[in-house]
Design an enzyme around this catalytic site. Structure first.
Site, mmCIF file in Angstrom:
data_model
loop_
_atom_site.group_PDB
_atom_site.id
_atom_site.type_symbol
_atom_site.label_atom_id
_atom_site.label_comp_id
_atom_site.label_asym_id
_atom_site.label_seq_id
_atom_site.Cartn_x
_atom_site.Cartn_y
_atom_site.Cartn_z
ATOM 1 C CB THR A 52 -0.999 -0.012 1.290
ATOM 2 O OG1 THR A 52 -1.619 -1.252 1.134
ATOM 3 C CG2 THR A 52 -1.866 1.281 1.343
ATOM 4 C CE1 TYR A 140 1.961 -9.175 2.159
ATOM 5 C CE2 TYR A 140 3.657 -7.537 1.294
ATOM 6 C CZ TYR A 140 2.176 -8.085 1.556
ATOM 7 O OH TYR A 140 1.135 -7.154 1.101
ATOM 8 C CE LYS A 168 0.062 -7.038 4.797
ATOM 9 N NZ LYS A 168 0.474 -5.871 3.957
#
Length: 295
Positions: A52, A140, A168
């Site tokens: 993001t 991740y 994540k």
């Protein structure tokens, strides 16, 4: 809040956008102001230079500058996790060391993308970054972007490393996440807002939320209700977030584009393109509905 191995960076972290000026330069003043607001609105910590945060289009120097600016703005007590992933293990180590020097508390490291290394090489990549920096690390797992799934067996192996503390999770594999949580002490963070409550309900530490850029209170309300044992309230709060979540993370509009359209913190960098007027109108309608309870 008090941190612990079960939630090493808190429970609700915002995957913060990276503000830019009108001409596309890094806007550290806007980043500092946004970070302060997100923490004041209840986020436990921030993830910088992630998906993001448009990390593929920011330079190494900009990444470090952003961490320094946000650290100066929020002070030493706020967990900051910095993205340090790349397709190159050596480059990932450089990013990790720079993030540490800039004031990060932890790292978010994605699986090497494009080259699609085999399982043993993926594990070696994460161990090398964890060995070479000294900061705790979140793995991740986002195979939809990297082309490489970090399978549960690899995560079980990586859990033995003292600085690999969590995941994540953007795998959309609830069964795999549940199995890995049961087999390890890894702290799982939902990286997909639509799965924040389901993952939390089966034992996740919390979430790293894109939607929290615009609606941190609504994201926090789901967690808080669940923690109080009010599962029906949590479910309703989660469903109220649905329309905005689908527009921000569930469709063709990238999360960074959607969040910036709502926040007004500058343009996105190509290859992203700004939201169209119709897309922005739909976002604002969903956001207003969330605030008024009509969404």
């Amino acid at each position: 809040m008090a941190l612990s191995p079960s939630h090493p960076f808190g429970r609700v972290l915002c995957a913060m956008v990276t503000p830019f000026t009108a001409d596309g330069a890094l806007d550290t003043d806007a980043a500092a102001a946004l970070a302060v607001r997100l923490i004041a609105d209840g986020c436990d910590g921030l993830v910088l230079n992630g998906t993001t945060g448009e990390s593929p289009t920011t330079t190494d120097a900009e990444k470090a500058t952003l961490v320094r600016a946000v650290r100066a703005a929020v002070g030493d007590g706020v967990p900051l996790v910095a993205g340090a992933g790349s397709a190159d293990t050596r480059h990932s180590l450089e990013l990790a060391r720079a993030a540490k020097a800039a004031g990060a508390d932890g790292l978010l490291v994605v699986a090497p993308y494009y080259s699609r290394p085999p399982r043993t090489a993926v594990a070696a990549h994460f161990r090398a970054v964890a060995d070479g920096c000294g900061l705790p690390l979140l793995v991740y797992d986002i195979p939809g972007r990297t082309g490489t799934r970090i399978d549960p067996g690899t995560l079980v192996e990586l859990a033995d490393h003292p600085r690999i503390v969590g995941v994540k999770d953007c795998s959309y594999d609830l069964a795999g996440a549940s199995d890995t949580m049961a087999a390890t002490g890894l702290a799982y963070y939902s990286g997909c807002d639509e799965l924040n409550l389901p993952l939390y309900a089966i034992g996740a530490a919390g979430c790293i939320s894109t939607v929290a850029n615009a609606a941190p209170g609504a994201v926090l309300a789901v967690r808080d209700a669940f923690d109080r044992g009010e599962t029906g309230t949590a479910r309703r709060a989660h469903r109220r977030l649905g329309p905005l979540t689908r527009l921000m993370t569930g469709g063709e509009l990238p999360g960074a584009v959607a969040a910036k359209a709502l926040l007004g913190v500058g343009p996105v960098r190509p290859p992203y393109q700004p939201a169209t007027p119709d897309e922005e109108a739909a976002l604002r309608t969903a956001y207003a509905g969330l605030l008024t309870g009509t969404g």
